[in-house]
Design a protein around this motif. Structure first.
Motif, PDB file in Angstrom:
ATOM      1  N   GLN A  39     -13.328  19.582  36.143  1.00  0.00           N
ATOM      2  CA  GLN A  39     -14.623  18.788  36.524  1.00  0.00           C
ATOM      3  C   GLN A  39     -14.296  17.377  36.738  1.00  0.00           C
ATOM      4  N   SER A  40     -13.582  16.844  36.126  1.00  0.00           N
ATOM      5  CA  SER A  40     -13.244  15.374  36.120  1.00  0.00           C
ATOM      6  C   SER A  40     -12.387  15.198  37.556  1.00  0.00           C
ATOM      7  N   LEU A  41     -11.410  16.091  37.498  1.00  0.00           N
ATOM      8  CA  LEU A  41     -10.639  15.756  38.908  1.00  0.00           C
ATOM      9  C   LEU A  41     -11.049  16.066  40.033  1.00  0.00           C
ATOM     10  N   GLU A  42     -12.212  17.057  40.197  1.00  0.00           N
ATOM     11  CA  GLU A  42     -12.856  17.491  41.141  1.00  0.00           C
ATOM     12  C   GLU A  42     -13.884  16.353  41.641  1.00  0.00           C
ATOM     13  N   GLN A  43     -14.267  15.669  40.808  1.00  0.00           N
ATOM     14  CA  GLN A  43     -15.229  14.346  40.983  1.00  0.00           C
ATOM     15  C   GLN A  43     -14.329  13.391  41.425  1.00  0.00           C
ATOM     16  N   TYR A  44     -13.104  13.307  41.017  1.00  0.00           N
ATOM     17  CA  TYR A  44     -12.363  12.222  41.331  1.00  0.00           C
ATOM     18  C   TYR A  44     -11.859  12.487  42.829  1.00  0.00           C
ATOM     19  N   TYR A  45     -11.429  13.688  43.325  1.00  0.00           N
ATOM     20  CA  TYR A  45     -11.147  13.843  44.455  1.00  0.00           C
ATOM     21  C   TYR A  45     -12.184  13.938  45.438  1.00  0.00           C
ATOM     22  N   LEU A  46     -13.490  14.454  45.250  1.00  0.00           N
ATOM     23  CA  LEU A  46     -14.630  14.305  45.819  1.00  0.00           C
ATOM     24  C   LEU A  46     -15.191  12.632  46.238  1.00  0.00           C
ATOM     25  N   HIS A  47     -14.911  12.106  45.121  1.00  0.00           N
ATOM     26  CA  HIS A  47     -15.326  10.482  45.410  1.00  0.00           C
ATOM     27  C   HIS A  47     -14.359   9.840  46.397  1.00  0.00           C
ATOM     28  N   ASN A  48     -13.151   9.936  46.227  1.00  0.00           N
ATOM     29  CA  ASN A  48     -12.059   9.445  46.974  1.00  0.00           C
ATOM     30  C   ASN A  48     -12.264  10.043  48.426  1.00  0.00           C
ATOM     31  N   THR A 154     -34.303  -1.245  61.335  1.00  0.00           N
ATOM     32  CA  THR A 154     -34.418  -0.133  62.298  1.00  0.00           C
ATOM     33  C   THR A 154     -33.466   0.727  62.377  1.00  0.00           C
ATOM     34  N   THR A 155     -33.470   2.111  62.215  1.00  0.00           N
ATOM     35  CA  THR A 155     -32.522   3.072  62.181  1.00  0.00           C
ATOM     36  C   THR A 155     -32.467   3.657  63.687  1.00  0.00           C
ATOM     37  N   TYR A 156     -31.275   3.331  64.278  1.00  0.00           N
ATOM     38  CA  TYR A 156     -31.288   3.868  65.878  1.00  0.00           C
ATOM     39  C   TYR A 156     -30.633   5.166  65.867  1.00  0.00           C
ATOM     40  N   GLY A 157     -30.079   5.760  64.824  1.00  0.00           N
ATOM     41  CA  GLY A 157     -29.535   6.948  65.151  1.00  0.00           C
ATOM     42  C   GLY A 157     -28.490   7.409  63.691  1.00  0.00           C
ATOM     43  N   ILE A 158     -27.640   8.439  63.866  1.00  0.00           N
ATOM     44  CA  ILE A 158     -26.789   8.732  62.598  1.00  0.00           C
ATOM     45  C   ILE A 158     -25.573   9.143  63.091  1.00  0.00           C
ATOM     46  N   ILE A 159     -24.877   8.967  62.269  1.00  0.00           N
ATOM     47  CA  ILE A 159     -23.223   9.238  62.405  1.00  0.00           C
ATOM     48  C   ILE A 159     -23.045  10.342  61.486  1.00  0.00           C
ATOM     49  N   TYR A 160     -22.597  11.580  62.057  1.00  0.00           N
ATOM     50  CA  TYR A 160     -22.485  12.591  61.113  1.00  0.00           C
ATOM     51  C   TYR A 160     -21.189  13.191  61.208  1.00  0.00           C
ATOM     52  N   LEU A 161     -20.416  13.088  59.995  1.00  0.00           N
ATOM     53  CA  LEU A 161     -18.888  13.329  59.789  1.00  0.00           C
ATOM     54  C   LEU A 161     -18.916  14.472  58.768  1.00  0.00           C
ATOM     55  N   SER A 162     -18.013  15.267  59.149  1.00  0.00           N
ATOM     56  CA  SER A 162     -17.573  16.393  58.358  1.00  0.00           C
ATOM     57  C   SER A 162     -16.113  16.786  58.272  1.00  0.00           C
ATOM     58  N   GLY A 163     -15.528  17.364  57.204  1.00  0.00           N
ATOM     59  CA  GLY A 163     -14.430  17.777  57.045  1.00  0.00           C
ATOM     60  C   GLY A 163     -14.279  18.760  55.792  1.00  0.00           C
ATOM     61  N   SER A 164     -13.163  19.606  56.038  1.00  0.00           N
ATOM     62  CA  SER A 164     -12.679  20.659  54.941  1.00  0.00           C
ATOM     63  C   SER A 164     -12.264  20.098  53.835  1.00  0.00           C
ATOM     64  N   LEU A 165     -12.755  20.807  52.847  1.00  0.00           N
ATOM     65  CA  LEU A 165     -12.436  20.574  51.327  1.00  0.00           C
ATOM     66  C   LEU A 165     -11.133  21.676  50.976  1.00  0.00           C
ATOM     67  N   LYS A 166     -10.507  22.234  51.919  1.00  0.00           N
ATOM     68  CA  LYS A 166      -9.560  23.371  51.569  1.00  0.00           C
ATOM     69  C   LYS A 166      -8.491  22.623  50.652  1.00  0.00           C
ATOM     70  N   ASN A 167      -7.995  21.389  51.192  1.00  0.00           N
ATOM     71  CA  ASN A 167      -7.005  20.840  50.412  1.00  0.00           C
ATOM     72  C   ASN A 167      -7.180  20.470  48.746  1.00  0.00           C
ATOM     73  N   VAL A 168      -8.500  20.052  48.764  1.00  0.00           N
ATOM     74  CA  VAL A 168      -9.180  19.692  47.573  1.00  0.00           C
ATOM     75  C   VAL A 168      -9.092  21.069  46.718  1.00  0.00           C
ATOM     76  N   ASP A 169      -9.689  22.078  47.216  1.00  0.00           N
ATOM     77  CA  ASP A 169      -9.677  23.400  46.451  1.00  0.00           C
ATOM     78  C   ASP A 169      -8.580  23.804  46.028  1.00  0.00           C
ATOM     79  N   GLU A 170      -7.427  23.761  47.072  1.00  0.00           N
ATOM     80  CA  GLU A 170      -6.118  24.378  46.667  1.00  0.00           C
ATOM     81  C   GLU A 170      -5.717  23.427  45.786  1.00  0.00           C
ATOM     82  N   THR A 171      -5.828  22.192  45.434  1.00  0.00           N
ATOM     83  CA  THR A 171      -5.335  21.359  44.503  1.00  0.00           C
ATOM     84  C   THR A 171      -5.806  21.604  43.140  1.00  0.00           C
ATOM     85  N   LEU A 172      -7.195  22.087  43.199  1.00  0.00           N
ATOM     86  CA  LEU A 172      -7.783  22.299  42.013  1.00  0.00           C
ATOM     87  C   LEU A 172      -7.434  23.810  41.547  1.00  0.00           C
ATOM     88  N   LYS A 173      -7.038  24.551  42.546  1.00  0.00           N
ATOM     89  CA  LYS A 173      -6.710  26.030  42.048  1.00  0.00           C
ATOM     90  C   LYS A 173      -5.176  25.915  41.330  1.00  0.00           C
TER      91      LYS A 173
END
Length: 201
Positions: A39-48, A154-173
């Motif tokens: 859990q600590s490692l997962e939080q660390y990777y997700l935080h980074n 004033t909020t004019y819009g949104i920047i919506y970023l996304s990325g796969s956590l495959k590498n994180v999950d493989e490391t945790l595995k």
């Protein structure tokens, strides 16, 4: 003779009970340590990972904010910026204040469509919002960050970023596999030492 036999049987029974309790305590301790470590490692990777996406979003917002605030950014200009920024990020979507897609580095069929998700709704209120969601197509976990484009109050819009956590999950595995292997070895050694200890006693 029977007394000696009963005494020996009693000792063996007591011996195995001590070994069993000793082994269960070791196993319980190893499980607690393993769960905490994973859990600590997962939080660390997700935080980074989140920190990295936030840096990208802040950088991108410095280019988009004046275009939205002054109305000087055409659809082609925003699309060009999204394409260039998309080369250093996995997936980029830019939405206006009505949550309409005005630029994307992914499927262009999204342009002009309204994208309603919880994290986007929260970001339209002026606060960055993130979530982790399972992608139904790839069956991989993806991290989503909705970052507001703000000028003043004033909020004019949104920047919506996304990325796969495959590498994180493989490391945790891999970490889980290492911990499991270590736990089995440690448990085997503990049982052996427990038997030796009880015999010595």
């Amino acid at each position: 003779m029977s007394a000696i036999f009963l005494s020996g049987s009693l000792f063996k029974s007591l011996q195995w009970k001590i070994v069993l309790v000793y082994s269960l305590l070791i196993l319980f301790s190893l499980q607690l340590i393993s769960v905490y470590l994973v859990q600590s490692l997962e939080q660390y990777y997700l935080h980074n990972y989140k920190a990295g996406l936030e840096v990208q979003a802040r950088l991108f917002s410095t280019f988009l904010t004046p275009r939205f605030a002054e109305g000087s950014g055409s659809a082609e200009d925003i699309a060009h910026l999204v394409r260039e920024f998309g080369e250093v990020s996995e997936e980029v979507v830019v939405l206006d204040r009505q949550a309409l897609v005005v630029g994307t580095s992914g499927s262009q069929s999204l342009l002009g469509k309204r994208l309603i998700r919880d994290e986007i709704t929260r970001a339209l209120a002026g606060q960055p919002s993130d979530t982790i969601r399972l992608d139904q197509g790839s069956r991989e976990r993806r991290y989503y960050l909705a970052f507001p484009i703000i000028d003043g109050n004033t909020t004019y819009g949104i920047i919506y970023l996304s990325g796969s956590l495959k590498n994180v999950d493989e490391t945790l595995k891999q970490v889980k596999l290492i911990l499991l292997t270590g736990a089995v070895v440690a448990l085997a050694i503990s049982v052996f030492l427990g038997i030796v200890l009880t015999r010595t006693i």
